[in-house]
Design a protein around this motif. Structure first.
Motif, short mmCIF file in Angstrom:
data_model
loop_
_atom_site.label_atom_id
_atom_site.label_comp_id
_atom_site.label_asym_id
_atom_site.label_seq_id
_atom_site.Cartn_x
_atom_site.Cartn_y
_atom_site.Cartn_z
N GLN A 198 1.34 -10.78 10.38
CA GLN A 198 0.75 -9.63 11.08
C GLN A 198 1.64 -8.40 11.00
O GLN A 198 1.15 -7.26 10.95
CB GLN A 198 0.44 -9.98 12.54
CG GLN A 198 1.65 -10.28 13.41
CD GLN A 198 1.98 -11.77 13.42
OE1 GLN A 198 1.69 -12.48 12.46
NE2 GLN A 198 2.58 -12.22 14.52
N VAL A 199 2.96 -8.61 10.98
CA VAL A 199 3.88 -7.49 10.85
C VAL A 199 3.79 -6.89 9.46
O VAL A 199 3.73 -5.67 9.29
CB VAL A 199 5.32 -7.92 11.16
CG1 VAL A 199 6.31 -6.79 10.88
CG2 VAL A 199 5.44 -8.38 12.61
N ARG A 200 3.77 -7.76 8.47
CA ARG A 200 3.64 -7.29 7.09
C ARG A 200 2.34 -6.52 6.90
O ARG A 200 2.32 -5.45 6.29
CB ARG A 200 3.70 -8.49 6.13
CG ARG A 200 3.69 -8.10 4.65
CD ARG A 200 3.58 -9.36 3.79
NE ARG A 200 4.66 -10.28 4.08
CZ ARG A 200 5.84 -10.23 3.47
NH1 ARG A 200 6.07 -9.31 2.55
NH2 ARG A 200 6.78 -11.11 3.77
N GLN A 201 1.24 -7.06 7.44
CA GLN A 201 -0.05 -6.40 7.27
C GLN A 201 -0.08 -5.06 8.00
O GLN A 201 -0.69 -4.10 7.53
CB GLN A 201 -1.17 -7.30 7.79
CG GLN A 201 -2.57 -6.79 7.47
CD GLN A 201 -2.79 -6.63 5.98
OE1 GLN A 201 -2.55 -7.56 5.19
NE2 GLN A 201 -3.27 -5.46 5.56
N SER A 202 0.60 -4.99 9.14
CA SER A 202 0.66 -3.73 9.88
C SER A 202 1.32 -2.65 9.05
O SER A 202 0.84 -1.51 9.00
CB SER A 202 1.42 -3.92 11.19
OG SER A 202 1.60 -2.69 11.87
N MET A 207 0.77 2.16 5.51
CA MET A 207 0.94 2.80 4.21
C MET A 207 -0.40 3.28 3.67
O MET A 207 -0.51 4.37 3.11
CB MET A 207 1.58 1.82 3.21
CG MET A 207 3.06 1.61 3.40
SD MET A 207 4.05 3.13 3.20
CE MET A 207 3.52 3.67 1.58
N SER A 208 -1.44 2.47 3.86
CA SER A 208 -2.77 2.86 3.40
C SER A 208 -3.24 4.12 4.11
O SER A 208 -3.80 5.03 3.50
CB SER A 208 -3.76 1.70 3.66
OG SER A 208 -5.07 2.07 3.30
N GLN A 209 -3.00 4.19 5.41
CA GLN A 209 -3.38 5.38 6.18
C GLN A 209 -2.61 6.61 5.69
O GLN A 209 -3.16 7.70 5.57
CB GLN A 209 -3.09 5.13 7.66
CG GLN A 209 -3.97 4.05 8.28
CD GLN A 209 -3.45 3.55 9.61
OE1 GLN A 209 -2.46 4.07 10.12
NE2 GLN A 209 -4.10 2.55 10.17
N LEU A 210 -1.33 6.40 5.40
CA LEU A 210 -0.50 7.52 4.98
C LEU A 210 -0.92 8.04 3.62
O LEU A 210 -0.85 9.23 3.35
CB LEU A 210 0.97 7.06 4.95
CG LEU A 210 2.04 8.14 5.11
CD1 LEU A 210 1.82 8.96 6.37
CD2 LEU A 210 3.42 7.51 5.12
N ARG A 211 -1.38 7.15 2.75
CA ARG A 211 -1.85 7.59 1.43
C ARG A 211 -3.09 8.48 1.55
O ARG A 211 -3.33 9.34 0.72
CB ARG A 211 -2.16 6.38 0.55
CG ARG A 211 -0.92 5.62 0.07
CD ARG A 211 -1.32 4.59 -0.97
NE ARG A 211 -0.17 3.80 -1.40
CZ ARG A 211 0.13 2.59 -0.93
NH1 ARG A 211 -0.64 2.04 0.00
NH2 ARG A 211 1.18 1.95 -1.37
N GLN A 212 -3.90 8.21 2.58
CA GLN A 212 -5.09 9.04 2.78
C GLN A 212 -4.74 10.45 3.21
O GLN A 212 -5.50 11.39 2.99
CB GLN A 212 -5.98 8.40 3.86
CG GLN A 212 -6.56 7.05 3.49
CD GLN A 212 -7.32 6.46 4.66
OE1 GLN A 212 -8.06 7.15 5.36
NE2 GLN A 212 -7.14 5.17 4.91
N GLY A 213 -3.58 10.58 3.83
CA GLY A 213 -3.16 11.86 4.39
C GLY A 213 -3.31 11.83 5.89
O GLY A 213 -4.28 11.29 6.41
N VAL A 214 -2.33 12.36 6.58
CA VAL A 214 -2.30 12.29 8.03
C VAL A 214 -2.20 13.69 8.61
O VAL A 214 -1.39 14.50 8.16
CB VAL A 214 -1.09 11.45 8.51
CG1 VAL A 214 -1.03 11.43 10.03
CG2 VAL A 214 -1.19 10.04 7.96
N VAL A 215 -3.04 14.00 9.59
CA VAL A 215 -2.99 15.29 10.29
C VAL A 215 -2.48 15.04 11.69
O VAL A 215 -3.04 14.21 12.41
CB VAL A 215 -4.37 15.96 10.33
CG1 VAL A 215 -4.32 17.21 11.20
CG2 VAL A 215 -4.82 16.33 8.91
N LEU A 216 -1.44 15.75 12.09
CA LEU A 216 -0.88 15.63 13.41
C LEU A 216 -1.05 16.93 14.17
O LEU A 216 -1.00 18.01 13.58
CB LEU A 216 0.61 15.31 13.34
CG LEU A 216 1.01 14.01 12.64
CD1 LEU A 216 2.53 13.90 12.60
CD2 LEU A 216 0.40 12.83 13.33
#
Length: 225
Positions: A198-202, A207-216
């Motif tokens: 579960q830690v590895r998958q998290s 990483m998958s989310q970050l590849r999409q681009g993140v808006v803060l």
């Protein structure tokens, strides 16, 4: 663009990008590491950690470097009220100008090696956190390493022997840096074998989310198209 809550991978990427930017600014100003460290009142080793986006140096140390490079005002914006709504009834409160949005993007257009190394770094930071709290996990990593060394000659034997010293003495900084050697050690690592699924998958999900681009920082919770 994806807008998640803050994650360990996102926070690490922000520090890496900050370190990269400070290094580029230093070079653009023609400052060597000796002169830069002297002006900031820190050691060259500490400067190297800052430019590597290491979470170890204090925020004060980062601020010293930013001050020398003339960008400390950006941190002052966060420390002050510039990013907050103005008091009711003031012109600032009535303004329709959008508040600043900080955008962080990791794209697959970047070097695949850099993206993979960020993932490896994040996995190892999680593994180090776990083994520090649970000696049994450290023993598992040592047993894995012993099996590898007993399997015979390998091009990774030299790295594995170095790992023996790292595990025995807890020299985690050697594997959590951005040096070529740290990258090579992570590629021959027995440490990530201790990570729960579960830690590895998290980490992989982050990483998958970050590849999409993140808006803060969007106060309306809107994402960019």
């Amino acid at each position: 663009m994806y807008e998640p809550e803050s994650t360990a991978v996102l926070e690490r990427q922000l520090l890496l990008q900050l370190g990269d930017r400070l290094k580029r600014l230093r070079k653009a100003r023609g400052l060597g590491t000796v002169e830069m460290a002297k002006r900031a009142g820190i050691s060259r080793t500490t400067l190297s950690s800052v430019e590597a986006g290491d979470p170890g140096p204090s925020i004060g140390t980062y601020l010293r470097v930013m001050s020398v490079l003339g960008v400390s005002g950006e941190l002052a914006l966060l420390a002050g009220d510039a990013l907050q709504p103005g008091p009711p009834g003031t012109a600032a409160a009535r303004s329709r100008r959008a508040r600043p949005v900080v955008q962080v993007t990791v794209s697959t257009d970047e070097s695949r090696h850099r993206v993979q190394d960020l993932q490896s770094l994040a996995l190892h930071e999680e593994a180090v956190r776990l083994v520090r709290n649970d000696p049994a996990l450290l023993l598992r990593a040592q047993e894995t390493l012993d099996r590898w060394l007993a399997s015979g000659n390998s091009r990774s034997t030299g790295l594995w022997r170095e790992w023996q010293d790292i595990l025995r003495h807890g020299k985690w900084r050697k594997i959590l840096g951005r040096t070529r050697r740290a990258q090579e050690l992570r590629q021959a690592s027995p440490l990530t074998a201790v990570l729960p699924d579960q830690v590895r998958q998290s980490v992989l999900d982050q990483m998958s989310q970050l590849r999409q681009g993140v808006v803060l920082g969007d106060p309306q919770g809107k994402t960019a198209a």
